[in-house]
Write a protein that holds these residues in place. Structure first.
Motif, mmCIF file in Angstrom:
data_model
loop_
_atom_site.group_PDB
_atom_site.id
_atom_site.type_symbol
_atom_site.label_atom_id
_atom_site.label_comp_id
_atom_site.label_asym_id
_atom_site.label_seq_id
_atom_site.Cartn_x
_atom_site.Cartn_y
_atom_site.Cartn_z
ATOM 1 N N LEU A 177 30.763 35.117 36.977
ATOM 2 C CA LEU A 177 30.722 34.416 38.269
ATOM 3 C C LEU A 177 31.016 35.438 39.364
ATOM 4 C CD1 LEU A 177 32.607 31.162 37.229
ATOM 5 C CD2 LEU A 177 30.148 31.448 37.595
ATOM 6 N N SER A 178 29.991 36.159 39.757
ATOM 7 C CA SER A 178 30.167 37.295 40.665
ATOM 8 C C SER A 178 30.214 36.897 42.134
ATOM 9 C CB SER A 178 29.061 38.324 40.435
ATOM 10 O OG SER A 178 27.796 37.725 40.661
ATOM 11 N N GLY A 179 30.118 35.611 42.441
ATOM 12 C CA GLY A 179 30.211 35.187 43.834
ATOM 13 C C GLY A 179 31.575 35.478 44.425
ATOM 14 N N THR A 180 32.611 35.286 43.651
ATOM 15 C CA THR A 180 33.964 35.603 44.096
ATOM 16 C C THR A 180 34.089 37.120 44.108
ATOM 17 O OG1 THR A 180 34.752 33.569 43.069
ATOM 18 C CG2 THR A 180 36.415 35.202 43.661
ATOM 19 N N LYS A 181 34.393 37.669 45.264
ATOM 20 C CA LYS A 181 34.379 39.131 45.423
ATOM 21 C C LYS A 181 35.757 39.751 45.227
ATOM 22 C CE LYS A 181 30.069 39.049 46.579
ATOM 23 N NZ LYS A 181 29.251 38.648 45.463
ATOM 24 N N LYS A 182 35.737 40.984 44.735
ATOM 25 C CA LYS A 182 36.965 41.771 44.637
ATOM 26 C C LYS A 182 36.960 42.711 45.829
ATOM 27 C CE LYS A 182 38.815 43.140 40.714
ATOM 28 N NZ LYS A 182 39.192 43.883 39.487
ATOM 29 N N GLY A 183 37.833 42.416 46.789
ATOM 30 C CA GLY A 183 37.925 43.241 47.991
ATOM 31 C C GLY A 183 39.057 44.224 47.850
ATOM 32 N N CYS A 184 40.218 43.849 48.370
ATOM 33 C CA CYS A 184 41.370 44.745 48.358
ATOM 34 C C CYS A 184 42.129 44.705 47.031
ATOM 35 C CB CYS A 184 42.306 44.387 49.501
ATOM 36 S SG CYS A 184 43.097 42.768 49.310
ATOM 37 N N ASN A 185 41.975 43.628 46.277
ATOM 38 C CA ASN A 185 42.708 43.405 45.022
ATOM 39 C C ASN A 185 44.226 43.403 45.241
ATOM 40 O OD1 ASN A 185 42.334 42.675 42.333
ATOM 41 N ND2 ASN A 185 42.691 44.749 41.596
ATOM 42 N N GLN A 186 44.639 43.048 46.471
ATOM 43 C CA GLN A 186 46.056 42.981 46.811
ATOM 44 C C GLN A 186 46.403 41.707 47.576
ATOM 45 O OE1 GLN A 186 47.021 46.531 48.993
ATOM 46 N NE2 GLN A 186 46.456 47.861 47.317
ATOM 47 N N GLY A 187 45.459 40.772 47.677
ATOM 48 C CA GLY A 187 45.718 39.505 48.345
ATOM 49 C C GLY A 187 45.691 39.553 49.853
ATOM 50 N N ALA A 188 45.168 40.627 50.441
ATOM 51 C CA ALA A 188 45.216 40.771 51.895
ATOM 52 C C ALA A 188 43.901 40.469 52.611
ATOM 53 C CB ALA A 188 45.661 42.190 52.254
ATOM 54 N N CYS A 189 42.777 40.439 51.892
ATOM 55 C CA CYS A 189 41.491 40.331 52.593
ATOM 56 C C CYS A 189 40.814 38.970 52.475
ATOM 57 C CB CYS A 189 40.536 41.421 52.116
ATOM 58 S SG CYS A 189 39.867 41.171 50.460
ATOM 59 N N GLY A 190 41.155 38.184 51.458
ATOM 60 C CA GLY A 190 40.577 36.855 51.296
ATOM 61 C C GLY A 190 39.230 36.804 50.621
ATOM 62 N N ALA A 191 38.649 37.942 50.250
ATOM 63 C CA ALA A 191 37.321 37.957 49.634
ATOM 64 C C ALA A 191 37.288 37.195 48.312
ATOM 65 C CB ALA A 191 36.840 39.391 49.409
ATOM 66 N N CYS A 192 38.411 37.087 47.645
ATOM 67 C CA CYS A 192 38.467 36.449 46.329
ATOM 68 C C CYS A 192 38.972 35.005 46.385
ATOM 69 C CB CYS A 192 39.348 37.272 45.401
ATOM 70 S SG CYS A 192 41.089 37.279 45.876
ATOM 71 N N VAL A 195 44.162 33.137 46.709
ATOM 72 C CA VAL A 195 43.483 34.404 46.477
ATOM 73 C C VAL A 195 43.591 34.680 44.979
ATOM 74 C CG1 VAL A 195 43.581 35.404 48.785
ATOM 75 C CG2 VAL A 195 45.550 35.622 47.298
ATOM 76 N N SER A 196 42.448 34.745 44.330
ATOM 77 C CA SER A 196 42.423 34.799 42.866
ATOM 78 C C SER A 196 42.834 36.140 42.293
ATOM 79 C CB SER A 196 41.040 34.403 42.348
ATOM 80 O OG SER A 196 40.046 35.282 42.826
ATOM 81 N N CYS A 197 42.906 37.180 43.120
ATOM 82 C CA CYS A 197 43.310 38.488 42.601
ATOM 83 C C CYS A 197 44.804 38.543 42.287
ATOM 84 C CB CYS A 197 42.937 39.606 43.576
ATOM 85 S SG CYS A 197 43.855 39.586 45.141
ATOM 86 N N LEU A 198 45.583 37.652 42.891
ATOM 87 C CA LEU A 198 47.040 37.698 42.696
ATOM 88 C C LEU A 198 47.551 36.817 41.571
ATOM 89 C CD1 LEU A 198 48.414 37.805 46.353
ATOM 90 C CD2 LEU A 198 47.992 39.690 44.765
ATOM 91 N N GLY A 199 46.700 35.932 41.057
ATOM 92 C CA GLY A 199 47.148 35.028 40.005
ATOM 93 C C GLY A 199 46.616 35.437 38.651
ATOM 94 N N LEU A 200 47.441 35.276 37.653
ATOM 95 C CA LEU A 200 46.993 35.517 36.289
ATOM 96 C C LEU A 200 46.239 34.281 35.806
ATOM 97 C CD1 LEU A 200 50.230 37.151 34.880
ATOM 98 C CD2 LEU A 200 48.114 38.309 35.591
ATOM 99 N N ALA A 201 45.169 34.485 35.071
ATOM 100 C CA ALA A 201 44.356 33.365 34.598
ATOM 101 C C ALA A 201 45.198 32.351 33.833
ATOM 102 C CB ALA A 201 43.202 33.875 33.732
#
Length: 175
Positions: free
Chosen positions: A30-45, A55-61
């Motif tokens: 599901l590549s629509g959700t983007k990996k931007g900063c990978n630190q929860g600061a940009c909102g891309a995810c 922000v999905s980069c900060l949570g563990l599945a």
């Protein structure tokens, strides 16, 4: 243990270190959700979990076992774009498109927050049970989503138009 993603049950990964973002992109395609900063600061995810934006980069599945996740791929139904997706096209709410999925998901989440009366930094009446989403409120509530192209005016226009359309539909249904 499963997570419901866009209406489909998916097993929680055995590796507890996999972020929700990596599960979506690398394991489910599901590549629509983007990996931007990978630190929860940009909102891309940004995705919705049980209707709330995160922000999905900060949570563990594994943290989302038993919960419902909606990604940008889950917005369209029966081949029809979500009204907000149409509004982004009509109001030039995207340029390169990289931030667009996170912007869309964040806008849907923030509209739900406002409908519950949750105030923002610019909300005048903190005791109000409803919040009018004018341009200032929309811009403030969307400020956690960065756009490198500077399409902010189009994004706010698209969100405002989508909210107006939703209000008109509700009024028609009530009549």
């Amino acid at each position: 243990m499963t997570i419901t993603i866009n209406g489909r049950e998916v097993p929680v990964p055995a590796d507890p270190r996999i972020s929700l973002l990596d599960l979506l992109r690398d394991h489910l395609g599901l590549s629509g959700t983007k990996k931007g900063c990978n630190q929860g600061a940009c909102g891309a995810c940004t995705v919705l979990v049980d209707g709330e934006r995160i922000v999905s980069c900060l949570g563990l599945a594994i943290q989302y076992d038993g919960r419902a996740v909606t990604t940008v791929e889950g917005l369209a139904t029966a081949g029809e774009l979500h009204p907000l997706q149409r509004a982004f096209i009509e109001h030039d709410g995207f340029q390169c498109g990289y931030c667009t999925p996170g912007q869309l998901m964040s806008a849907i989440g923030m509209a739900r927050e406002a409908s519950r009366g949750l105030p923002s930094h610019v909300t005048a009446d903190l005791a109000a049970t409803s919040v009018a989403l004018d341009r200032g409120e929309i811009a403030e509530r969307m400020s956690g989503n960065l756009c490198r192209c500077g399409a902010y005016n189009g994004i706010v226009d698209a969100v405002a138009a989508s909210l107006e359309e939703a209000d008109a539909v509700r009024e028609d249904q009530a009549a």
